[in-house]
Design an enzyme around this catalytic site. Sequence first.
Site, PDB file in Angstrom:
ATOM      1  N   CYS A  41      20.895 -20.499 -42.972  1.00 29.66           N
ATOM      2  CA  CYS A  41      21.396 -21.853 -42.751  1.00 29.66           C
ATOM      3  C   CYS A  41      21.482 -22.214 -41.279  1.00 29.66           C
ATOM      4  O   CYS A  41      21.304 -23.379 -40.899  1.00 29.66           O
ATOM      5  CB  CYS A  41      22.756 -22.030 -43.413  1.00 29.66           C
ATOM      6  N   HIS A  97      28.745 -20.388 -43.359  1.00 28.02           N
ATOM      7  CA  HIS A  97      27.790 -21.444 -43.671  1.00 28.02           C
ATOM      8  C   HIS A  97      27.667 -22.333 -42.440  1.00 28.02           C
ATOM      9  O   HIS A  97      28.570 -22.355 -41.586  1.00 28.02           O
ATOM     10  CB  HIS A  97      28.255 -22.254 -44.882  1.00 28.02           C
ATOM     11  N   ASP A 116      23.575 -31.207 -45.188  1.00 26.89           N
ATOM     12  CA  ASP A 116      23.669 -29.842 -45.712  1.00 26.89           C
ATOM     13  C   ASP A 116      22.517 -29.616 -46.680  1.00 26.89           C
ATOM     14  O   ASP A 116      22.538 -30.107 -47.813  1.00 26.89           O
ATOM     15  CB  ASP A 116      25.016 -29.628 -46.404  1.00 26.89           C
TER      16      ASP A 116
END
Length: 239
Positions: A41, A97, A116
């Site tokens: 990520c 994250h 996201d």
Amino acid sequence: MADDGAAAGVDPSPSSHPIHPAAPSDPPLDAASFTHTPYYCEENVYLLCKELIRAGLADPAGNDLYAVFISNEEKKIPLWYQKASRTNDGFVLWDYHVICIQSRRNKGDVLDLVWDLDSTLPFPCPFLQYVADAIQPLAFGDSIYGRLFRVVHGPVFLRSFASDRSHMKDPMGNWIELPPMYEPIVAEDGSTNNLNEYIAMSNNDVGDLESMVNDVYHNKHGVVINETLLPLLFSRLPE
């Protein structure tokens, strides 16, 4: 980032369904048009910021963009509406994250967005909706699952971040998750790996709100805030 499964003894179900502001009127974007490698990520957000700038969807220098690392001392952070989830409500317990928050202002109106690529929420998602649905502030009180957020100004992040992907190898040197096909990201100063400097955070790192509003533009590693301060910080950023 890695999926630690559902948090033991925790009820991940939202207690209510808040009313959210309308999504932005801009044409919808397809998340599939952005580079995305599962479990990387931090690199996905790095490339997303660059693409938003290139496509004219962000300030030419990225001044309206913020990379936001989410973690805590236990490396156990609950999030909802995640594509990697095995449950109906999208619940995942990540070790960390990373998302991108775009701070937009129009004649005093706050139109912040969350980008996201790992979420099933709208893309991009109105900031307040993402906070309410994906983060669900105070759902865990002062437990070990309380989330911390390292907010790094976009231009600083794009200059300073680097990863050699070693965190995704086991002790034998084998890949835990296959890496992206492109070359690893190297910082402007030649650094090849500083990912842990962004992920590592504790409650002791949280400062006072007024100083963080200024420090976020100057600190290489941004500022660390808690769940309560997250909306307040973005509401006080200058236009």
